[in-house]
Design a protein around this motif. Structure first.
Motif, PDB file in Angstrom:
ATOM      1  N   THR A   3      40.566  42.774  45.805  1.00 56.07           N
ATOM      2  CA  THR A   3      39.761  42.412  46.968  1.00 56.07           C
ATOM      3  C   THR A   3      38.915  41.185  46.637  1.00 56.07           C
ATOM      4  O   THR A   3      38.753  40.830  45.469  1.00 56.07           O
ATOM      5  N   LEU A   4      38.376  40.593  47.664  1.00 58.93           N
ATOM      6  CA  LEU A   4      37.539  39.411  47.465  1.00 58.93           C
ATOM      7  C   LEU A   4      36.287  39.759  46.660  1.00 58.93           C
ATOM      8  O   LEU A   4      35.736  38.914  45.969  1.00 58.93           O
ATOM      9  N   LYS A   5      35.868  40.990  46.712  1.00 61.71           N
ATOM     10  CA  LYS A   5      34.714  41.443  45.921  1.00 61.71           C
ATOM     11  C   LYS A   5      34.982  41.280  44.423  1.00 61.71           C
ATOM     12  O   LYS A   5      34.075  40.995  43.645  1.00 61.71           O
ATOM     13  N   ARG A  14      44.538  33.667  48.473  1.00 64.92           N
ATOM     14  CA  ARG A  14      45.078  33.692  49.835  1.00 64.92           C
ATOM     15  C   ARG A  14      44.816  35.090  50.384  1.00 64.92           C
ATOM     16  O   ARG A  14      45.085  36.085  49.723  1.00 64.92           O
ATOM     17  N   VAL A  15      44.304  35.165  51.593  1.00 69.99           N
ATOM     18  CA  VAL A  15      44.003  36.457  52.207  1.00 69.99           C
ATOM     19  C   VAL A  15      45.313  37.151  52.558  1.00 69.99           C
ATOM     20  O   VAL A  15      46.166  36.587  53.247  1.00 69.99           O
ATOM     21  N   GLY A  36      46.444  35.068  55.558  1.00 64.07           N
ATOM     22  CA  GLY A  36      47.154  33.854  55.168  1.00 64.07           C
ATOM     23  C   GLY A  36      46.263  32.663  54.881  1.00 64.07           C
ATOM     24  O   GLY A  36      46.726  31.670  54.330  1.00 64.07           O
ATOM     25  N   VAL A  37      44.991  32.727  55.208  1.00 63.18           N
ATOM     26  CA  VAL A  37      44.099  31.589  54.988  1.00 63.18           C
ATOM     27  C   VAL A  37      43.728  31.497  53.496  1.00 63.18           C
ATOM     28  O   VAL A  37      43.641  32.501  52.800  1.00 63.18           O
ATOM     29  N   GLU A  38      43.539  30.266  53.030  1.00 67.16           N
ATOM     30  CA  GLU A  38      43.138  30.050  51.642  1.00 67.16           C
ATOM     31  C   GLU A  38      41.631  30.138  51.520  1.00 67.16           C
ATOM     32  O   GLU A  38      40.901  29.628  52.372  1.00 67.16           O
ATOM     33  N   ILE A  70      38.445  42.725  52.242  1.00 67.64           N
ATOM     34  CA  ILE A  70      39.395  41.609  52.302  1.00 67.64           C
ATOM     35  C   ILE A  70      40.282  41.632  51.061  1.00 67.64           C
ATOM     36  O   ILE A  70      39.810  41.383  49.955  1.00 67.64           O
ATOM     37  N   GLU A  71      41.550  41.935  51.248  1.00 65.26           N
ATOM     38  CA  GLU A  71      42.497  41.934  50.137  1.00 65.26           C
ATOM     39  C   GLU A  71      43.041  40.526  49.954  1.00 65.26           C
ATOM     40  O   GLU A  71      43.411  39.874  50.931  1.00 65.26           O
TER      41      GLU A  71
END
Length: 80
Positions: A3-5, A14-15, A36-38, A70-71
């Protein structure tokens, strides 16, 4: 998948997936974090909250609770 954490400062991701439901998920997507966003992780506060990222050309601070939803997957290309 992480995850973003758990993301490291100075790295690109990349999400892959956004968790959560209803207003929480919608708020994350309205901030520009979509599949898909960076994302470039700029800084992480000493206790891990908040996390500062660059996404779509602007800087965004995310709470640890939101970042956990958010993975992401590592991205080798640099966006900044």
């Amino acid at each position: 998948m992480q995850t973003l954490k758990e993301a490291k400062p100075g790295a690109n991701y990349r999400v892959a997936k956004i968790g959560g439901v209803g207003p929480v998920k919608r708020r994350i997507m309205e901030m520009g974090v979509t599949k898909g966003v960076e994302v470039y992780v700029r800084k992480v506060a000493p206790l891990g909250d908040p996390i500062e990222v660059s996404v779509r050309g602007y800087e965004l601070s995310l709470r640890k609770a939101d970042a956990e939803l958010i993975e992401v997957e590592a991205n080798q290309t640099k966006s900044n």
